[in-house]
Design a protein around this motif. Structure first.
Motif, PDB file in Angstrom:
ATOM      1  N   THR A   1       0.831  -1.137   0.076  1.00 16.00           N
ATOM      2  CA  THR A   1       0.018  -0.069  -0.020  1.00 16.00           C
ATOM      3  C   THR A   1       0.989   1.431   0.043  1.00 16.00           C
ATOM      4  OG1 THR A   1       0.023  -0.185   2.433  1.00 16.00           O
ATOM      5  CG2 THR A   1      -2.090  -1.029   1.222  1.00 16.00           C
TER       6      THR A   1
ATOM      7  N   VAL B   1       1.027  -3.542   5.100  1.00 13.19           N
ATOM      8  CA  VAL B   1       0.998  -2.097   5.667  1.00 13.19           C
ATOM      9  C   VAL B   1       2.194  -1.954   6.638  1.00 13.19           C
ATOM     10  CG1 VAL B   1      -1.591  -1.526   5.690  1.00 13.19           C
ATOM     11  CG2 VAL B   1      -0.559  -2.894   7.523  1.00 13.19           C
ATOM     12  N   ALA B   2       2.736  -0.729   6.961  1.00 15.96           N
ATOM     13  CA  ALA B   2       3.844  -0.574   7.757  1.00 15.96           C
ATOM     14  C   ALA B   2       3.217  -0.147   9.067  1.00 15.96           C
ATOM     15  CB  ALA B   2       4.752   0.260   6.865  1.00 15.96           C
TER      16      ALA B   2
ATOM     17  N   GLU C   1       2.717  11.738   6.963  1.00 20.39           N
ATOM     18  CA  GLU C   1       1.865  10.824   6.280  1.00 20.39           C
ATOM     19  C   GLU C   1       0.885  10.407   7.216  1.00 20.39           C
ATOM     20  OE1 GLU C   1       2.112   6.615   3.673  1.00 20.39           O
ATOM     21  OE2 GLU C   1       3.713   7.342   4.941  1.00 20.39           O
ATOM     22  N   ASP C   2      -0.451  10.440   6.678  1.00 21.77           N
ATOM     23  CA  ASP C   2      -1.718   9.980   7.473  1.00 21.77           C
ATOM     24  C   ASP C   2      -1.727   8.698   7.715  1.00 21.77           C
ATOM     25  OD1 ASP C   2      -4.027  10.732   8.839  1.00 21.77           O
ATOM     26  OD2 ASP C   2      -5.143  11.123   6.887  1.00 21.77           O
ATOM     27  N   SER C   3      -2.628   7.927   8.566  1.00 28.42           N
ATOM     28  CA  SER C   3      -3.121   6.725   8.464  1.00 28.42           C
ATOM     29  C   SER C   3      -3.531   6.151   7.493  1.00 28.42           C
ATOM     30  CB  SER C   3      -3.873   6.469   9.833  1.00 28.42           C
ATOM     31  OG  SER C   3      -4.517   5.049   9.691  1.00 28.42           O
ATOM     32  N   ILE C   4      -3.010   4.903   7.200  1.00 25.07           N
ATOM     33  CA  ILE C   4      -3.623   4.259   5.833  1.00 25.07           C
ATOM     34  C   ILE C   4      -5.074   3.870   5.910  1.00 25.07           C
ATOM     35  CG2 ILE C   4      -2.764   1.997   6.615  1.00 25.07           C
ATOM     36  CD1 ILE C   4      -2.475   3.052   3.045  1.00 25.07           C
ATOM     37  N   TRP C   5      -5.639   3.834   7.107  1.00 22.96           N
ATOM     38  CA  TRP C   5      -6.952   3.750   7.326  1.00 22.96           C
ATOM     39  C   TRP C   5      -7.685   4.847   6.667  1.00 22.96           C
ATOM     40  CZ3 TRP C   5      -8.298  -0.992   9.346  1.00 22.96           C
ATOM     41  CH2 TRP C   5      -7.382  -1.594  10.132  1.00 22.96           C
ATOM     42  N   HIS C   6      -7.119   6.192   6.678  1.00 29.69           N
ATOM     43  CA  HIS C   6      -8.118   7.211   6.084  1.00 29.69           C
ATOM     44  C   HIS C   6      -7.963   7.030   4.743  1.00 29.69           C
ATOM     45  CE1 HIS C   6      -7.173   9.278  10.467  1.00 29.69           C
ATOM     46  NE2 HIS C   6      -8.042   8.516  10.316  1.00 29.69           N
TER      47      HIS C   6
ATOM     48  N   LEU D   1      -5.102  -7.901   6.245  1.00 30.88           N
ATOM     49  CA  LEU D   1      -4.115  -6.946   6.457  1.00 30.88           C
ATOM     50  C   LEU D   1      -2.677  -7.859   6.792  1.00 30.88           C
ATOM     51  CD1 LEU D   1      -5.283  -3.962   8.462  1.00 30.88           C
ATOM     52  CD2 LEU D   1      -5.218  -4.281   5.943  1.00 30.88           C
TER      53      LEU D   1
ATOM     54  N   VAL E   1      -2.654  -2.729  16.871  1.00 33.98           N
ATOM     55  CA  VAL E   1      -3.043  -1.709  15.784  1.00 33.98           C
ATOM     56  C   VAL E   1      -4.210  -2.494  15.204  1.00 33.98           C
ATOM     57  CG1 VAL E   1      -2.979  -0.205  13.900  1.00 33.98           C
ATOM     58  CG2 VAL E   1      -1.304  -0.401  15.607  1.00 33.98           C
ATOM     59  N   GLY E   2      -4.044  -3.652  14.389  1.00 38.25           N
ATOM     60  CA  GLY E   2      -4.707  -4.267  13.458  1.00 38.25           C
ATOM     61  C   GLY E   2      -5.689  -5.250  13.884  1.00 38.25           C
TER      62      GLY E   2
END
Lengths: 263, 67
Positions: free
Chosen positions: A23, A46-47, A58-63, A72, A95-96
């Motif tokens: 991503t 994801v990292a 960088e914004d959270s990839i969730w957004h 994931l 987190v995930g």
């Protein structure tokens, strides 16, 4: 079209797609969303990074992407020791809330070649902690066998250095790994090095169970079109393998009958 | 109370300063983040009852795009 392939089994998870995508590095969130959809992938990497408290990083990839559609696969990219990788994996699980982790312990900054020994040690710890472990390693069959014996859910040898786009540089090595892991139930996923669709098809024709890529799609001039291409390449390669190719011969064999030629 | 959050000094006034309080002061309520205090992960369920102490090193992480 998606139903022509048998399922990819990773640990207790099953997937219809044999293409795993990263991503990172997309030109925009819009392109990332469209490319992920076009790839048909069900697993995305994801990292794990610090939240930037200044709010300008960088914004959270969730957004950016609706990750609820995907399984994931958090990575430990950026780690260079066993302990960093284990710590990052633990945070990723928090987190995930998933059990999958891609172990990536980088030993050399120029090639981003992994530290296989540290990866084996991290895998041992994380398997004991209940993770479904997918280690990124060099194309070394002995290392892959050791990781399989430890209980890794897949092994992920590189095709070429990360982001290099050099393709499958050592097809013989990849083939040896595929043969060594055959019957073990541990899938072989080529991770890194793919540059274009034929590389992905080649990996699948060599007998790999899946392909993981990021830059080849995200860095293409048209990432969405390349994602489409990769989706088809993985399917084509898998089908060609199961179809059984003709042997190579030095000289021609006519396709049309030799009888009934006009005089 | 002075903390070190993600490597930077961060000051929070509350009594007590729990992980929950810190997360909300950081504007991260309801976000998918993980919190480590002095290298120990604090599960989300324990945020409300975990009090922080002066000088604690806190890491707050999330997922970003990556391969």
């Amino acid at each position: 079209m998606d139903n022509v392939l048998d399922k990819l089994v990773i640990g207790r998870h099953e997937f219809g797609s044999r293409l795993l995508v990263g991503t990172g590095k997309y030109p925009s969130a819009v392109v990332a969303r469209a490319a992920l959809a076009a790839s048909g992938s069900e697993i995305v990497t994801v990292a794990v990074r610090r939240v930037n408290l200044d709010r300008n990083a960088e914004d959270s990839i969730w957004h950016q992407v609706d990750l609820s559609k995907f399984t994931l696969l958090p990575n430990t990219a950026g780690c260079s020791t066993r302990d960093e990788a284990v710590r990052t994996a633990m945070l990723a699980r928090e987190v995930g809330m998933g059990d999958l982790v891609k172990i990536e312990v980088i030993a050399d900054p120029k090639t981003l070649y992994p530290d296989n020994q540290a990866t084996i040690e991290a895998a041992k710890i994380l398997i004991e902690e209940g993770f479904t472990v997918l280690p990124y390693v060099t194309d070394d069959l002995v290392v892959c066998k050791k990781l399989g014996d430890l209980g890794c859910a897949a092994v992920m040898p590189l095709g070429a250095p990360i982001g290099s786009g050099l393709g499958i540089r050592n097809p013989v090595q990849i083939r040896l790994i595929v043969e060594a892991m055959a019957g073990s139930g541990v899938p072989v996923i080529v991770d890194a090095g793919v540059g274009t669709a034929s590389d992905a098809a080649r990996a699948m024709e060599l007998g790999c169970d899946a392909v993981l890529m990021n830059t080849a799609i995200a860095g293409a001039k048209d990432p969405v079109a390349m994602a489409h291409a990769m989706r088809h390449a993985v399917i084509a390669g898998r089908l060609a393998l199961s179809a059984g190719r003709i042997p190579m011969k030095l000289y021609a064999t006519a396709s049309s009958p030799l009888e009934g030629l006009i005089g | 109370m002075k903390l070190v959050v993600n490597g930077d000094a961060f000051e929070v006034e509350a009594d007590p300063v729990t992980v929950d309080v810190l997360v909300s002061r950081l504007g991260l309520e309801g976000q998918r983040v993980a919190v480590e205090v002095n290298r120990r992960i604090i599960r989300r369920a324990a945020w409300a009852e975990t009090a922080l102490a002066e000088g604690d090193a806190v890491e707050v992480v999330h997922f970003v795009g990556g391969g």
